[in-house]
Design a protein around this motif. Structure first.
Motif, PDB file in Angstrom:
ATOM      1  N   PRO A  76      30.151  14.446  28.813  1.00 47.24           N
ATOM      2  CA  PRO A  76      29.197  13.868  29.766  1.00 47.24           C
ATOM      3  C   PRO A  76      27.744  14.158  29.368  1.00 47.24           C
ATOM      4  O   PRO A  76      27.464  15.135  28.656  1.00 47.24           O
ATOM      5  CB  PRO A  76      29.563  14.556  31.083  1.00 47.24           C
ATOM      6  CG  PRO A  76      30.271  15.809  30.698  1.00 47.24           C
ATOM      7  CD  PRO A  76      30.952  15.537  29.395  1.00 47.24           C
ATOM      8  N   PRO A  77      26.801  13.332  29.820  1.00 45.85           N
ATOM      9  CA  PRO A  77      25.387  13.503  29.446  1.00 45.85           C
ATOM     10  C   PRO A  77      24.812  14.867  29.824  1.00 45.85           C
ATOM     11  O   PRO A  77      24.018  15.443  29.076  1.00 45.85           O
ATOM     12  CB  PRO A  77      24.680  12.379  30.205  1.00 45.85           C
ATOM     13  CG  PRO A  77      25.735  11.365  30.475  1.00 45.85           C
ATOM     14  CD  PRO A  77      27.007  12.125  30.632  1.00 45.85           C
ATOM     15  N   GLU A  78      25.227  15.407  30.987  1.00 42.63           N
ATOM     16  CA  GLU A  78      24.657  16.686  31.407  1.00 42.63           C
ATOM     17  C   GLU A  78      25.028  17.820  30.454  1.00 42.63           C
ATOM     18  O   GLU A  78      24.295  18.805  30.325  1.00 42.63           O
ATOM     19  CB  GLU A  78      25.090  17.028  32.847  1.00 42.63           C
ATOM     20  CG  GLU A  78      26.583  17.134  33.075  1.00 42.63           C
ATOM     21  CD  GLU A  78      27.226  15.810  33.459  1.00 42.63           C
ATOM     22  OE1 GLU A  78      28.352  15.838  33.990  1.00 42.63           O
ATOM     23  OE2 GLU A  78      26.601  14.759  33.220  1.00 42.63           O
ATOM     24  N   LYS A  82      22.312  20.050  27.184  1.00 45.93           N
ATOM     25  CA  LYS A  82      22.150  21.503  27.140  1.00 45.93           C
ATOM     26  C   LYS A  82      21.564  21.975  25.806  1.00 45.93           C
ATOM     27  O   LYS A  82      21.053  23.090  25.707  1.00 45.93           O
ATOM     28  CB  LYS A  82      23.505  22.202  27.377  1.00 45.93           C
ATOM     29  CG  LYS A  82      24.098  21.987  28.762  1.00 45.93           C
ATOM     30  CD  LYS A  82      23.273  22.667  29.840  1.00 45.93           C
ATOM     31  CE  LYS A  82      23.903  22.496  31.211  1.00 45.93           C
ATOM     32  NZ  LYS A  82      23.071  23.119  32.273  1.00 45.93           N
ATOM     33  N   ILE A  83      21.676  21.119  24.789  1.00 53.24           N
ATOM     34  CA  ILE A  83      21.113  21.448  23.478  1.00 53.24           C
ATOM     35  C   ILE A  83      20.198  20.303  23.058  1.00 53.24           C
ATOM     36  O   ILE A  83      20.517  19.129  23.273  1.00 53.24           O
ATOM     37  CB  ILE A  83      22.235  21.645  22.430  1.00 53.24           C
ATOM     38  CG1 ILE A  83      22.942  22.974  22.684  1.00 53.24           C
ATOM     39  CG2 ILE A  83      21.689  21.629  21.013  1.00 53.24           C
ATOM     40  CD1 ILE A  83      24.022  23.287  21.679  1.00 53.24           C
ATOM     41  N   SER A  84      19.075  20.616  22.460  1.00 55.46           N
ATOM     42  CA  SER A  84      18.127  19.581  22.061  1.00 55.46           C
ATOM     43  C   SER A  84      18.723  18.722  20.947  1.00 55.46           C
ATOM     44  O   SER A  84      19.543  19.184  20.143  1.00 55.46           O
ATOM     45  CB  SER A  84      16.825  20.206  21.574  1.00 55.46           C
ATOM     46  OG  SER A  84      17.014  20.900  20.362  1.00 55.46           O
ATOM     47  N   THR A  85      18.292  17.483  20.903  1.00 57.14           N
ATOM     48  CA  THR A  85      18.758  16.548  19.866  1.00 57.14           C
ATOM     49  C   THR A  85      18.431  17.079  18.473  1.00 57.14           C
ATOM     50  O   THR A  85      19.224  16.962  17.535  1.00 57.14           O
ATOM     51  CB  THR A  85      18.107  15.171  20.068  1.00 57.14           C
ATOM     52  OG1 THR A  85      18.368  14.724  21.401  1.00 57.14           O
ATOM     53  CG2 THR A  85      18.650  14.152  19.081  1.00 57.14           C
ATOM     54  N   LYS A  86      17.258  17.681  18.349  1.00 55.56           N
ATOM     55  CA  LYS A  86      16.822  18.188  17.048  1.00 55.56           C
ATOM     56  C   LYS A  86      17.790  19.233  16.503  1.00 55.56           C
ATOM     57  O   LYS A  86      18.222  19.168  15.343  1.00 55.56           O
ATOM     58  CB  LYS A  86      15.416  18.778  17.161  1.00 55.56           C
ATOM     59  CG  LYS A  86      14.875  19.321  15.847  1.00 55.56           C
ATOM     60  CD  LYS A  86      13.471  19.868  16.021  1.00 55.56           C
ATOM     61  CE  LYS A  86      12.929  20.426  14.703  1.00 55.56           C
ATOM     62  NZ  LYS A  86      11.580  20.994  14.862  1.00 55.56           N
TER      63      LYS A  86
END
Length: 583
Positions: A76-78, A82-86
């Motif tokens: 799920p998106p939430e 929790k972790i940045s895309t980078k």
């Protein structure tokens, strides 16, 4: 964890000695120096004769970590947030579960302390790790975050609006923002190439910028980051710069071409832009120089038809027409035929729009209507160049048709294409253009109609049971029903769960003979010509499709999709619950 203990652990998991581990480690280091990007654990598992899944499952058991199959998880998106895309893309990790205040993150290398610390720091909550193969993690990242998400994340941190600065030599200046746009465009093209896409469509909508790839003739929407719409103008401007278009002109359609080399692959791209109500829509046609054309024996002709084709293409004069809709492989067939007869003893000249592939030893002319170089003008001048063989990209109008027929009647072999539904319709199409029937009857040697059907994925190919009554209703040869084994693709990662991978052509070869010429002269309808040709042994598109089904190459459903369907069968074909029996 100390290197010695890591070495012993990995060697034990791989079923090897520490000495073997040292040998593999040295071999891996040499491979890296030579440009390999394969991770050490993947290299060792391969050398040990294990799949990544087998190796990581054993390793997870030793470490007391869970092993996860990302293909069966829905994240799920939430949890993803929790972790940045980078961090997710930089270290190839993906968060998969958040329960009781603890975040579970899938990784492929449990011994990368820099990665483990970066994830713990970025998450800012307690983290436990799980193991998964690196390629599965990368597929999940693309699926959930979208292609180029990490690049857009870099752009997102910039508060200034993005504008591309173009110098006189049409190169983009090197700011960080612009470099990110360039990187994103390259990622889109590379992902399309890896997925075997032939086209990329970038389509602006009211609240999103949609990107779709055409793979094996079917359009698939590719996941992209939701914030992509914000960078629509920069993205399209970059593509226009690459293809030599005028980036200031946004009201008129434009055409261009890009030659790119990405990760060692050289790709030619035809680009077209058209203005829409929500901005410019961009279409890119990918032409890989490494996969130029198939040889004649790889096109999918039956041995009998291939022998006939080989006789036709060495005739001294006449017209050979290939018909079918856009994207049905007509150009590929023409190139294969030209390559077969190409020699120092024949002067071959083509006029095309555009020249899709460059063939050594053949003189190729690109149509340029803006300066008056049309098919008709080019063809007229080609006749003064002493050609043996002429290829006209497409017969579109009366003038081009007249010159092509005149060329065929004066000792030239002419190849060309027409847009018709079947082979017999080519004659009525030429006559409707204004060509006299006696000229059509005396110049056209043969017409080939073709379509492309998707081939069953070899990885997930499985037997399929089909109701006998249904096969009889759709015209499958009754005498072959009991002796034919039907196949389908169950769907796997290799074929994107589609069950198909690659395409092959089905053909309808109509030879003009003394029995058909009177019908053409009397302007007989296409159905009458087709019926006579079938009576004399012509195999229709669907009949050729049934041969491919019997050979286990494609499915009944795929043949029905691309061939003309009789009206009284429409309802039956749409009602799939009635069609397919349970396997």
């Amino acid at each position: 964890m100390a290197f010695v203990s890591v070495k012993n652990l990995v060697a034990e998991v791989a079923g090897a000695t520490p000495g073997q581990f040292d040998e593999w480690h040295r071999a891996w280091q040499i491979a890296v120096q030579n440009g390999s990007q394969e991770p050490l654990l993947s290299f060792i598992s391969r050398e040990a004769g294990l799949t990544d899944e087998q190796f990581l499952t054993r390793l997870a058991s030793k470490l007391g970590w869970p092993y996860v199959d990302l293909r069966k998880l829905a994240i799920p998106p939430e949890v993803r947030n929790k972790i940045s895309t980078k961090v997710a893309f930089q270290y190839s990790v993906i968060p998969i579960r958040f329960e009781n205040g603890t975040l579970q993150v899938a990784v492929s290398n449990p011994f990368d302390n820099a990665m483990l610390n970066a994830v713990r720091f970025d998450a800012a909550v307690p983290v436990e790790f799980a193991l998964a193969p690196k390629d599965e993690i990368e597929k999940a990242l693309k699926r959930y975050y979208g292609v180029g998400a990490e690049t857009l994340e870099e752009l997102k941190q910039e508060e200034e609006p993005i504008e591309l600065l173009v110098s006189e030599d049409k190169e983009i200046t090197g700011t960080d923002q612009e470099a990110s746009v360039i990187k994103f465009v390259n990622q889109i093209i590379w992902e399309a190439y890896k997925d075997r896409a032939t086209d990329i469509h970038i389509e602006p909508c009211e609240d999103e910028l949609r990107i779709r790839y055409r793979i094996d003739g079917i359009l698939h929407q590719t996941p992209v980051p939701p914030q992509l719409k914000r960078y629509q103008a920069a993205l399209i401007s970059r593509i226009k710069v690459m293809s030599g278009m005028n980036i200031a002109e946004k009201r008129l359609p434009q055409d261009g071409r890009i030659n790119v080399r990405i990760k060692g692959e050289e790709i030619d791209i035809r680009v077209s832009t058209v203005p829409t109500v929500y901005g410019e829509s961009v279409s890119l046609r990918l032409l890989s120089r490494g996969k130029i054309f198939l040889s004649l024996d790889k096109l999918g002709f039956s041995p009998k038809d291939e022998a006939i084709i080989r006789e036709l293409i060495v005739k001294p004069h006449g017209i050979l027409l290939i018909t079918g809709p856009t994207g049905s492989g007509k150009s590929t067939s023409l190139y294969a035929m030209l390559a077969t007869i190409n020699s120092v003893h024949k002067r071959i000249i083509t006029i095309e729009e555009p020249v899709e592939y460059e063939l050594k030893g053949i003189n190729q002319i690109a149509v340029r209507p803006e300066i008056g170089l049309t098919f008709a003008v080019g063809l007229r001048h080609i006749l003064r160049q002493d050609p043996n063989v002429i290829m006209v990209g497409e017969i579109r109008d009366l003038e081009t048709a007249e010159i092509a027929i005149r060329a065929a009647l004066t000792g030239h072999l002419v190849f060309s294409t027409l847009h018709t539904n079947d082979a017999a319709s080519a004659f009525t199409r030429l006559i409707d253009m204004g060509i006299e029937p006696f000229l059509v009857a005396s110049s056209v040697e043969a017409v080939i109609a073709q379509r492309l059907v998707r081939t069953i994925c070899p990885v997930c190919k499985t037997e399929q049971k089909i109701e006998r009554s249904y096969l009889k209703r759709i015209g499958f040869p009754e005498e072959d029903i009991d002796t034919t084994t039907f196949w389908r693709g169950a769907g796997c990662e290799d074929c994107r769960q589609l069950g198909y991978q690659g395409r092959i052509a089905i053909y309808e070869l109509l030879l003009v003979n003394e029995a058909l010429r009177p019908l053409i002269l009397n302007r007989a309808p296409a159905s009458t010509i087709a019926a006579k040709a079938i009576e004399m042994g012509m195999r229709t598109l669907r009949d050729d499709g049934w041969l491919k089904v019997k050979a286990g190459i494609t499915t009944v459903e795929e043949v029905l999709r691309v061939t003309q369907i009789e009206k009284h069968l429409d309802a039956l074909i749409e009602d799939k619950a009635e069609i397919w029996a349970k396997s």
